[in-house]
Design a protein around this motif. Structure first.
Motif, PDB file in Angstrom:
ATOM      1  N   ALA A 107       0.820  -1.216   0.000  1.00 37.73           N
ATOM      2  CA  ALA A 107       0.000   0.000   0.000  1.00 37.73           C
ATOM      3  C   ALA A 107       0.852   1.264   0.000  1.00 37.73           C
ATOM      4  CB  ALA A 107      -0.925   0.002   1.214  1.00 37.73           C
ATOM      5  N   LEU A 108       2.069   1.183   0.544  1.00 33.33           N
ATOM      6  CA  LEU A 108       2.904   2.372   0.691  1.00 33.33           C
ATOM      7  C   LEU A 108       3.862   2.580  -0.479  1.00 33.33           C
ATOM      8  CD1 LEU A 108       3.844   2.008   4.477  1.00 33.33           C
ATOM      9  CD2 LEU A 108       2.233   3.648   3.490  1.00 33.33           C
ATOM     10  N   ASP A 109       4.333   1.503  -1.074  1.00 35.40           N
ATOM     11  CA  ASP A 109       5.374   1.595  -2.090  1.00 35.40           C
ATOM     12  C   ASP A 109       4.917   2.422  -3.294  1.00 35.40           C
ATOM     13  OD1 ASP A 109       7.878   0.922  -3.344  1.00 35.40           O
ATOM     14  OD2 ASP A 109       6.756  -0.435  -4.632  1.00 35.40           O
ATOM     15  N   GLY A 110       5.680   3.474  -3.579  1.00 33.31           N
ATOM     16  CA  GLY A 110       5.406   4.304  -4.750  1.00 33.31           C
ATOM     17  C   GLY A 110       4.279   5.300  -4.597  1.00 33.31           C
ATOM     18  N   LYS A 111       3.689   5.414  -3.406  1.00 30.48           N
ATOM     19  CA  LYS A 111       2.599   6.381  -3.213  1.00 30.48           C
ATOM     20  C   LYS A 111       3.126   7.796  -3.457  1.00 30.48           C
ATOM     21  CE  LYS A 111      -0.056   5.551   0.355  1.00 30.48           C
ATOM     22  NZ  LYS A 111      -1.375   5.101  -0.147  1.00 30.48           N
ATOM     23  N   PRO A 112       2.452   8.603  -4.302  1.00 29.05           N
ATOM     24  CA  PRO A 112       2.953   9.950  -4.594  1.00 29.05           C
ATOM     25  C   PRO A 112       2.873  10.875  -3.391  1.00 29.05           C
ATOM     26  CG  PRO A 112       0.792   9.610  -5.588  1.00 29.05           C
ATOM     27  CD  PRO A 112       1.218   8.284  -5.040  1.00 29.05           C
ATOM     28  N   ALA A 113       3.909  11.704  -3.241  1.00 25.09           N
ATOM     29  CA  ALA A 113       3.977  12.565  -2.061  1.00 25.09           C
ATOM     30  C   ALA A 113       4.770  13.829  -2.362  1.00 25.09           C
ATOM     31  CB  ALA A 113       4.614  11.809  -0.899  1.00 25.09           C
ATOM     32  N   LEU A 114       4.522  14.844  -1.548  1.00 22.86           N
ATOM     33  CA  LEU A 114       5.254  16.108  -1.610  1.00 22.86           C
ATOM     34  C   LEU A 114       5.927  16.356  -0.268  1.00 22.86           C
ATOM     35  CD1 LEU A 114       2.591  18.418  -3.338  1.00 22.86           C
ATOM     36  CD2 LEU A 114       4.518  17.234  -4.441  1.00 22.86           C
ATOM     37  N   ALA A 115       7.141  16.899  -0.326  1.00 27.43           N
ATOM     38  CA  ALA A 115       7.904  17.218   0.886  1.00 27.43           C
ATOM     39  C   ALA A 115       8.109  18.720   0.977  1.00 27.43           C
ATOM     40  CB  ALA A 115       9.255  16.501   0.862  1.00 27.43           C
ATOM     41  N   MET A 139       9.054   5.206   4.153  1.00 28.49           N
ATOM     42  CA  MET A 139       7.845   4.411   3.917  1.00 28.49           C
ATOM     43  C   MET A 139       7.761   3.934   2.474  1.00 28.49           C
ATOM     44  SD  MET A 139       4.927   6.305   6.250  1.00 28.49           S
ATOM     45  CE  MET A 139       5.467   8.005   6.047  1.00 28.49           C
ATOM     46  N   GLY A 140       8.789   4.225   1.687  1.00 25.62           N
ATOM     47  CA  GLY A 140       8.819   3.739   0.313  1.00 25.62           C
ATOM     48  C   GLY A 140       8.039   4.575  -0.666  1.00 25.62           C
ATOM     49  N   MET A 141       7.745   5.814  -0.331  1.00 28.56           N
ATOM     50  CA  MET A 141       6.914   6.646  -1.204  1.00 28.56           C
ATOM     51  C   MET A 141       7.717   7.315  -2.310  1.00 28.56           C
ATOM     52  SD  MET A 141       4.171   8.329   1.399  1.00 28.56           S
ATOM     53  CE  MET A 141       3.390   7.315   2.653  1.00 28.56           C
ATOM     54  N   ASN A 142       7.007   7.799  -3.295  1.00 27.80           N
ATOM     55  CA  ASN A 142       7.590   8.484  -4.441  1.00 27.80           C
ATOM     56  C   ASN A 142       7.472   9.990  -4.229  1.00 27.80           C
ATOM     57  OD1 ASN A 142       8.415   9.408  -6.945  1.00 27.80           O
ATOM     58  ND2 ASN A 142       6.551   8.777  -8.010  1.00 27.80           N
ATOM     59  N   GLY A 234      11.831   0.386  -2.808  1.00 26.07           N
ATOM     60  CA  GLY A 234      11.161  -0.491  -3.750  1.00 26.07           C
ATOM     61  C   GLY A 234      10.480  -1.647  -3.054  1.00 26.07           C
ATOM     62  N   ASP A 235       9.436  -2.146  -3.698  1.00 24.57           N
ATOM     63  CA  ASP A 235       8.598  -3.193  -3.128  1.00 24.57           C
ATOM     64  C   ASP A 235       9.420  -4.409  -2.693  1.00 24.57           C
ATOM     65  OD1 ASP A 235       6.824  -5.403  -2.832  1.00 24.57           O
ATOM     66  OD2 ASP A 235       5.284  -4.274  -3.879  1.00 24.57           O
ATOM     67  N   ALA A 236      10.217  -4.974  -3.622  1.00 25.06           N
ATOM     68  CA  ALA A 236      10.969  -6.190  -3.319  1.00 25.06           C
ATOM     69  C   ALA A 236      11.985  -5.961  -2.208  1.00 25.06           C
ATOM     70  CB  ALA A 236      11.665  -6.696  -4.580  1.00 25.06           C
ATOM     71  N   SER A 237      12.668  -4.818  -2.250  1.00 19.10           N
ATOM     72  CA  SER A 237      13.674  -4.524  -1.226  1.00 19.10           C
ATOM     73  C   SER A 237      13.041  -4.358   0.146  1.00 19.10           C
ATOM     74  CB  SER A 237      14.454  -3.261  -1.606  1.00 19.10           C
ATOM     75  OG  SER A 237      15.183  -3.466  -2.794  1.00 19.10           O
ATOM     76  N   MET A 238      11.883  -3.718   0.206  1.00 19.07           N
ATOM     77  CA  MET A 238      11.222  -3.515   1.497  1.00 19.07           C
ATOM     78  C   MET A 238      10.749  -4.838   2.072  1.00 19.07           C
ATOM     79  SD  MET A 238       9.102   0.022   0.798  1.00 19.07           S
ATOM     80  CE  MET A 238       8.537   0.229   2.484  1.00 19.07           C
ATOM     81  N   HIS A 239      10.207  -5.721   1.227  1.00 19.75           N
ATOM     82  CA  HIS A 239       9.824  -7.051   1.691  1.00 19.75           C
ATOM     83  C   HIS A 239      11.056  -7.798   2.197  1.00 19.75           C
ATOM     84  CE1 HIS A 239       5.570  -7.497   0.998  1.00 19.75           C
ATOM     85  NE2 HIS A 239       5.664  -6.984  -0.218  1.00 19.75           N
ATOM     86  N   GLY A 240      12.156  -7.699   1.454  1.00 12.60           N
ATOM     87  CA  GLY A 240      13.386  -8.368   1.844  1.00 12.60           C
ATOM     88  C   GLY A 240      13.929  -7.861   3.158  1.00 12.60           C
ATOM     89  N   HIS A 241      13.846  -6.528   3.361  1.00 17.34           N
ATOM     90  CA  HIS A 241      14.319  -5.953   4.616  1.00 17.34           C
ATOM     91  C   HIS A 241      13.462  -6.431   5.784  1.00 17.34           C
ATOM     92  CE1 HIS A 241      16.549  -3.165   7.083  1.00 17.34           C
ATOM     93  NE2 HIS A 241      15.436  -2.616   7.521  1.00 17.34           N
ATOM     94  N   GLY A 242      12.172  -6.547   5.561  1.00 17.21           N
ATOM     95  CA  GLY A 242      11.291  -7.053   6.611  1.00 17.21           C
ATOM     96  C   GLY A 242      11.648  -8.482   7.002  1.00 17.21           C
ATOM     97  N   GLU A 243      11.967  -9.323   5.991  1.00 15.66           N
ATOM     98  CA  GLU A 243      12.380 -10.695   6.285  1.00 15.66           C
ATOM     99  C   GLU A 243      13.693 -10.715   7.055  1.00 15.66           C
ATOM    100  OE1 GLU A 243      10.778 -13.516   5.901  1.00 15.66           O
ATOM    101  OE2 GLU A 243       9.056 -12.346   5.195  1.00 15.66           O
ATOM    102  N   TRP A 244      14.624  -9.844   6.679  1.00 15.98           N
ATOM    103  CA  TRP A 244      15.908  -9.757   7.384  1.00 15.98           C
ATOM    104  C   TRP A 244      15.701  -9.382   8.842  1.00 15.98           C
ATOM    105  CZ3 TRP A 244      18.384  -5.514   9.665  1.00 15.98           C
ATOM    106  CH2 TRP A 244      19.718  -5.720  10.038  1.00 15.98           C
TER     107      TRP A 244
END
Length: 272
Positions: A107-115, A139-142, A234-244
């Motif tokens: 749900a978070l990966d790539g969500k558009p955002a402004l800083a 949070m993995g946002m764009n 990125g989606d895959a990296s965030m999943h991988g970090h969670g597993e780690w």
């Protein structure tokens, strides 16, 4: 668009809140803006217990409510005031509980955002904008747009031409399907513009951890970076970090007796 504005300022109707509302007003309708005054929420410090990796966080506060609002939003605007050359601490307090983000990667990966960072003194923002970007990247946002709004008095963000122009440009960037090139040399991995120089032509991106090199060519500064060895982008990296993280928790449970015995030598001490 379900738009969430996160205001990391304790001041109601201050420049952070006003600029979020002004940007939302410039977006093409229909837009539903909801706002979280993050500095006013009870976000308790992380206890580093790692229980959230296999269950629920034991802390009962507003963190879950805010995270749910972030997950359900289509896009975010995050604005923070500058306090002593950095962003208001409510951003980091929330980010410290970020182990729970791994349950919401999709749900978070790539969500558009402004800083947005608001500073009252020109060139006084320090690393405030970096802190806001780190909040979103964590949070993995764009991050589709970023800006420092310079306004000191409450309400000035609505009156100063530079601030008005920046707000309009951010609104356009949020809905623009084509990524906009950075106005200054930026990391080729994450688009960040904050670097540490590590001798010779070597640089290190403070936002994503990418390493690389910099050179001058025809009067232009050219940066080239490579992905960091350990990343949660990125989606895959965030999943991988969670597993780690979960593997590290299991490793600690297996080795905790030996670890505690090693630490006993330094037990006690004089604390204030």
């Amino acid at each position: 668009m379900e738009l969430l504005g996160i205001v990391a300022s304790p001041r109601k109707m201050g420049n952070c809140e006003l600029i979020v509302k002004a940007i939302a007003e410039k977006l093409p309708p229909p837009v539903r803006l909801r706002i979280v005054r993050l500095a006013g929420k009870e976000i308790r410090p992380c206890k580093a217990c790692y229980r959230c990796l296999s269950g629920d966080c034991p802390l009962q506060d507003d963190f879950g409510t805010v995270l749910e609002a972030i997950v359900s939003a289509d896009a975010l605007i995050v604005a923070a005031p500058t306090y002593l050359r950095g962003p208001n601490s409510s951003l980091q307090r929330f980010l410290d509980r970020g182990l729970q983000f791994w349950k919401h990667v999709d749900a978070l990966d790539g969500k558009p955002a402004l800083a947005v960072a608001v500073a009252g003194v020109r060139d006084g923002e320090g690393h405030a904008l970096l802190g806001v970007e780190n909040f979103l990247h964590g949070m993995g946002m764009n991050v589709k747009g970023r800006a420092v709004i310079r306004a000191a008095l409450p309400g000035e963000a609505l009156l100063l031409e530079e601030a008005i122009s920046s707000g309009a440009a951010l609104a356009e960037a949020l809905v623009d399907p084509v990524p906009r090139p950075a106005a200054s040399p930026s990391c080729t991995e994450c688009g960040g513009t904050y670097f540490e120089f590590r001798g010779g032509d070597r640089v290190y991106c403070l936002l994503c951890g990418a390493g690389g090199s910099v050179r001058l060519e025809d009067g232009r500064v050219l940066l080239r970076t490579v992905p960091p060895a350990h990343s949660w982008r990125g989606d895959a990296s965030m999943h991988g970090h969670g597993e780690w993280l979960r593997e590290m928790r299991e490793r600690y449970l297996r080795e905790r007796t030996r670890l505690r015995e090693a630490a006993l030598r330094y037990a006690g001490g004089e604390f204030i």
